[in-house]
Design an enzyme around this catalytic site. Structure first.
Site, PDB file in Angstrom:
ATOM      1  N   LYS A  10       0.913   4.248  -3.068  1.00 35.65           N
ATOM      2  CA  LYS A  10       0.624   5.297  -2.809  1.00 35.65           C
ATOM      3  C   LYS A  10       1.845   6.463  -2.984  1.00 35.65           C
ATOM      4  CE  LYS A  10      -3.622   4.940  -1.470  1.00 35.65           C
ATOM      5  NZ  LYS A  10      -4.575   5.310  -2.429  1.00 35.65           N
ATOM      6  N   TYR A  28       0.790  -1.058  -0.124  1.00 37.99           N
ATOM      7  CA  TYR A  28      -0.037  -0.108   0.037  1.00 37.99           C
ATOM      8  C   TYR A  28       0.754   1.379   0.088  1.00 37.99           C
ATOM      9  CZ  TYR A  28      -3.909   2.990   1.723  1.00 37.99           C
ATOM     10  OH  TYR A  28      -4.607   4.062   1.820  1.00 37.99           O
TER      11      TYR A  28
END
Length: 320
Positions: free
Chosen positions: A183, A179
């Site tokens: 991002k 993640y």
């Protein structure tokens, strides 16, 4: 709106919001519609059956219906933005239905949290695919649309991209390597896109929202209303994030481009770009090991223990 009312900030604009069936995306789609935009509500999923056997609406269809019930214009798209072809169909849907696309809000995402030494290849690939590739796919087709329009008229067009990064990238979330990487990649995609499309009249910005949604329920838990019932809006409600998205999508934000903003709980923080903290020059044509040891070892010995490139202090930001 009465004939004497001023025009809404996004009146006459067409927008796409991905992952808009629930949580952040839903709040963002509702806000864009409230500000006057016609919205394509995207959320991956097929219609099911309710208890009586009747076909049930998808989350995207429910949000689109909610917008229409409030007097706005919206339609649903249930395709997978991580699929290149389906992302193209999403952009084409907005153009065919509304005549153009003006605003793209990329929000769709999933979580597959695990420490890096325990993470499977599938868990890595799934998160990178939905977040990072999903952002690229829609951006690619939207950018092609705007470039084509600008070249056809010889004039800049109106275009706004709002991408969704995360504090997990800024602070270095230990249990979310997939993640955090996705991002971080989205921020790189955003700044690259901002520079590439500026001459066509398009801006691209990224936000790092903190919100209590279905995706983050294991992270933040549930909001506990005070016993007196006077707690007001949940500090992590998605409704705290949506107004910033509406602003970045508006004409007022024409000079905001390639930026990263943290938003939650009635607070917006503008994140400064990385700056060079120190610079060392070799006394020869190139560095030797001994020279680097003499320069870098004492430099890092004097820095706080445990300090990295990650900016963990953003996690302590609160409304003042």
């Amino acid at each position: 709106m009465s004939p004497l009312s001023p025009p809404l900030p996004l009146e006459g604009l067409a927008a796409i919001v991905t992952g808009a069936g629930r949580g952040l995306g839903r709040a963002e789609a509702l806000e864009l519609a409230r500000l006057g935009a016609a919205v394509v509500v995207n959320d991956y999923g097929q219609s099911g059956r309710d208890g009586s056997g009747e076909a049930s609406a998808t989350p995207a269809e429910e949000v689109a219906a909610e917008i229409r019930a409030a007097g706005g214009t919206a339609l649903a798209h249930t395709g997978d933005v991580a699929d290149h072809q389906q992302a193209g169909q999403l952009v084409e849907l907005a153009i065919s239905e509304f005549g153009k696309l003006d605003v793209l809000v990329n929000n769709a995402g999933i979580l597959r949290d695990r420490m890096v030494f325990s993470m499977t290849e599938g868990e890595w690939d799934a998160v990178i695919r939905v977040h990072l590739k999903g952002h690229f796919n829609t951006t690619h087709f939207a950018a092609s649309h705007w470039r084509g329009r600008a070249k056809a008229t010889g004039e800049p067009v109106y275009g706004r991209i709002v991408n969704t990064s995360s504090e997990a990238f800024l602070a270095g979330s230990a249990g979310q390597p997939n993640y955090a990487a996705a991002k971080g990649g989205i921020v790189g995609l955003t700044t690259s896109t901002a520079l590439a499309l500026a001459k066509y009249g398009v801006t691209a910005n990224a936000i790092c929202p903190r919100a209590r949604t279905r995706m983050t329920e294991d992270v933040f838990g549930d909001f506990e209303q005070p016993e007196n019932g006077l707690g007001g809006l949940d500090p992590l409600a998605p409704e705290h994030v949506a107004p910033l998205v509406g602003y970045l999508a508006s004409p007022a934000a024409e000079h905001v481009n390639g930026q990263l903003l943290v938003v939650h709980g009635g607070m917006v923080a503008v994140v400064e770009r990385p700056r060079v903290a120190a610079k060392f020059d070799s006394k020869q044509d190139t560095f030797t090991y001994d020279e680097l040891d003499a320069l870098l070892t004492p430099h890092y010995a004097e820095r706080p223990a445990g300090e990295t490139f990650a900016a963990a202090e953003v996690l302590g930001l609160r409304r003042g």
